[in-house]
Design a protein around this motif. Structure first.
Motif, PDB file in Angstrom:
ATOM      1  N   GLY A   1       0.812  -1.211   0.000  1.00 27.63           N
ATOM      2  CA  GLY A   1       0.000   0.000   0.000  1.00 27.63           C
ATOM      3  C   GLY A   1       0.843   1.257   0.000  1.00 27.63           C
ATOM      4  O   GLY A   1       0.565   2.206  -0.740  1.00 27.63           O
ATOM      5  N   VAL A   2       1.893   1.289   0.835  1.00 27.77           N
ATOM      6  CA  VAL A   2       2.783   2.460   0.889  1.00 27.77           C
ATOM      7  C   VAL A   2       3.483   2.654  -0.454  1.00 27.77           C
ATOM      8  O   VAL A   2       3.614   3.784  -0.955  1.00 27.77           O
TER       9      VAL A   2
ATOM     10  N   ALA B   1      -4.377   1.633  -3.120  1.00 26.47           N
ATOM     11  CA  ALA B   1      -3.516   1.699  -1.935  1.00 26.47           C
ATOM     12  C   ALA B   1      -4.341   1.760  -0.658  1.00 26.47           C
ATOM     13  O   ALA B   1      -3.987   1.141   0.355  1.00 26.47           O
ATOM     14  N   LEU B   2      -5.458   2.495  -0.698  1.00 25.80           N
ATOM     15  CA  LEU B   2      -6.328   2.599   0.479  1.00 25.80           C
ATOM     16  C   LEU B   2      -6.888   1.234   0.851  1.00 25.80           C
ATOM     17  O   LEU B   2      -6.943   0.869   2.033  1.00 25.80           O
ATOM     18  N   ILE B   3      -7.306   0.459  -0.165  1.00 28.51           N
ATOM     19  CA  ILE B   3      -7.819  -0.892   0.097  1.00 28.51           C
ATOM     20  C   ILE B   3      -6.737  -1.744   0.758  1.00 28.51           C
ATOM     21  O   ILE B   3      -7.001  -2.466   1.733  1.00 28.51           O
ATOM     22  N   GLU B   4      -5.521  -1.664   0.239  1.00 28.34           N
ATOM     23  CA  GLU B   4      -4.423  -2.448   0.795  1.00 28.34           C
ATOM     24  C   GLU B   4      -4.137  -2.063   2.248  1.00 28.34           C
ATOM     25  O   GLU B   4      -3.919  -2.934   3.103  1.00 28.34           O
ATOM     26  N   LEU B   5      -4.151  -0.777   2.545  1.00 29.30           N
ATOM     27  CA  LEU B   5      -3.843  -0.317   3.908  1.00 29.30           C
ATOM     28  C   LEU B   5      -4.971  -0.685   4.877  1.00 29.30           C
ATOM     29  O   LEU B   5      -4.706  -1.037   6.033  1.00 29.30           O
ATOM     30  N   VAL B   6      -6.218  -0.596   4.411  1.00 31.08           N
ATOM     31  CA  VAL B   6      -7.347  -1.008   5.261  1.00 31.08           C
ATOM     32  C   VAL B   6      -7.248  -2.506   5.544  1.00 31.08           C
ATOM     33  O   VAL B   6      -7.488  -2.953   6.685  1.00 31.08           O
ATOM     34  N   GLU B   7      -6.920  -3.293   4.519  1.00 35.98           N
ATOM     35  CA  GLU B   7      -6.714  -4.727   4.719  1.00 35.98           C
ATOM     36  C   GLU B   7      -5.629  -4.961   5.765  1.00 35.98           C
ATOM     37  O   GLU B   7      -5.788  -5.820   6.646  1.00 35.98           O
TER      38      GLU B   7
ATOM     39  N   ALA C   1       1.510   6.666  -6.894  1.00 31.72           N
ATOM     40  CA  ALA C   1       0.410   7.590  -7.200  1.00 31.72           C
ATOM     41  C   ALA C   1       0.867   9.041  -7.079  1.00 31.72           C
ATOM     42  O   ALA C   1       0.526   9.878  -7.921  1.00 31.72           O
ATOM     43  N   VAL C   2       1.636   9.337  -6.050  1.00 32.08           N
ATOM     44  CA  VAL C   2       2.160  10.699  -5.875  1.00 32.08           C
ATOM     45  C   VAL C   2       3.091  11.060  -7.025  1.00 32.08           C
ATOM     46  O   VAL C   2       3.063  12.192  -7.548  1.00 32.08           O
ATOM     47  N   ALA C   3       3.932  10.105  -7.441  1.00 36.52           N
ATOM     48  CA  ALA C   3       4.846  10.346  -8.556  1.00 36.52           C
ATOM     49  C   ALA C   3       4.074  10.628  -9.845  1.00 36.52           C
ATOM     50  O   ALA C   3       4.431  11.537 -10.611  1.00 36.52           O
ATOM     51  N   VAL C   4       2.996   9.869 -10.100  1.00 42.49           N
ATOM     52  CA  VAL C   4       2.169  10.097 -11.292  1.00 42.49           C
ATOM     53  C   VAL C   4       1.508  11.465 -11.225  1.00 42.49           C
ATOM     54  O   VAL C   4       1.448  12.194 -12.224  1.00 42.49           O
ATOM     55  N   TRP C   5       1.008  11.836 -10.038  1.00 41.68           N
ATOM     56  CA  TRP C   5       0.369  13.142  -9.878  1.00 41.68           C
ATOM     57  C   TRP C   5       1.353  14.276 -10.127  1.00 41.68           C
ATOM     58  O   TRP C   5       1.042  15.249 -10.841  1.00 41.68           O
ATOM     59  N   LYS C   6       2.553  14.162  -9.563  1.00 43.41           N
ATOM     60  CA  LYS C   6       3.557  15.204  -9.785  1.00 43.41           C
ATOM     61  C   LYS C   6       3.974  15.261 -11.251  1.00 43.41           C
ATOM     62  O   LYS C   6       4.193  16.341 -11.816  1.00 43.41           O
ATOM     63  N   PHE C   7       4.087  14.095 -11.873  1.00 47.03           N
ATOM     64  CA  PHE C   7       4.461  14.051 -13.284  1.00 47.03           C
ATOM     65  C   PHE C   7       3.401  14.722 -14.155  1.00 47.03           C
ATOM     66  O   PHE C   7       3.704  15.418 -15.121  1.00 47.03           O
TER      67      PHE C   7
END
Length: 254
Positions: A87-88, A160-166, A94-100
């Motif tokens: 998840g991390v 990622a949220l699903i993975e972290l909740v799991e 995701a942050v890298a894609v957003w910044k890109f």
């Protein structure tokens, strides 16, 4: 050297004592000492001074992580750590894609400048960067629209949220997390199989094998979706295990 996981857990979390109503069991779990009453720990079996942490019917004794339960908890927490790490990592992607997406033109110019400098170096080693699959994939990404990249970043964050909740739910051994893990993991299995048809790697094979084993183990061991008797049998097994642990701690069973 063999590790006594029961005593190690008690040293870290404390003992668990219980006074059953059944006199036959109660007398075996209780001892009189010069310092006062002592009760046998349900996890490690040592006698502990002081009042018991609970009392009542033997079948209602707390189910401490011990034996099979401790093994199941270890597996669930291993899966929780794996989900948390994944998840991390996906959050970072995701942050890298957003910044890109917000600096796409600047990154393209920087990439082309480096490509111009490195092209003669790689040509010296008989490697054509202009026909490199990696370079081609990067150049293709530059053609994606800003809105498309934002959608990709949003989908990655949702995953990622699903993975972290799991991860949180599995670490706490919650039944809803077991259902979520089985459903979410099974839903992505076709995609993982498709990726193997495109390109085989040891990491992809290991990930697919781990996810398949996780789905089968959790669904069967935890009796999800009505398997092996479902929730009713699972609860009965837990209560039986509680009674069994009290009897074992009391020395009734041999």
């Amino acid at each position: 050297m063999k590790i006594d996981w029961d005593r190690r857990t008690c040293a870290r979390k404390g003992h668990v004592t219980y006074a059953p109503d059944d006199p036959r069991l109660r007398v075996r779990l209780h001892a009189q000492t010069g310092l006062g009453d002592a009760w046998r720990c349900l996890r490690c079996g040592d006698f502990v001074l002081g009042e018991p942490h609970g009392s009542g019917p033997a079948q209602d004794a707390p189910l401490v992580p011990r034996g099979k339960v401790l093994r199941d908890l270890f597996i669930l927490r291993f899966l929780a750590i794996e989900r948390a790490v994944r998840g991390v990592f996906v959050v970072l992607v995701a942050v890298a894609v957003w910044k890109f997406s917000n600096s796409q033109d600047a990154v393209r110019r920087l990439f082309n400048e480096y490509l111009t400098v490195l092209r003669p170096v790689f040509r010296h080693f008989h490697y054509d960067l202009d026909h490199s699959p990696v370079v081609g994939s990067i150049q293709k990404a530059f053609g994606y629209q800003h809105s498309t990249l934002l959608i990709v970043a949003g989908l990655l964050l949702a995953y990622a949220l699903i993975e972290l909740v799991e991860a949180v739910g599995l670490w706490r051994a919650k039944r809803w997390a077991e259902y979520l893990t089985v459903v979410a993991t099974a839903a992505f299995l076709p995609l993982e199989i498709y990726e193997l048809t495109e390109k085989i790697s040891y990491l992809k094979i290991a990930t697919l094998a781990l996810n398949i084993l996780a789905v089968l183990y959790i669904a069967l061991a935890k009796r999800l979706f009505g398997l092996r008797g479902g929730r009713r049998k699972f609860d009965e097994e837990r209560h039986s295990a509680s009674l069994l642990e009290v009897e074992e701690s009391a020395g009734v069973l041999v």
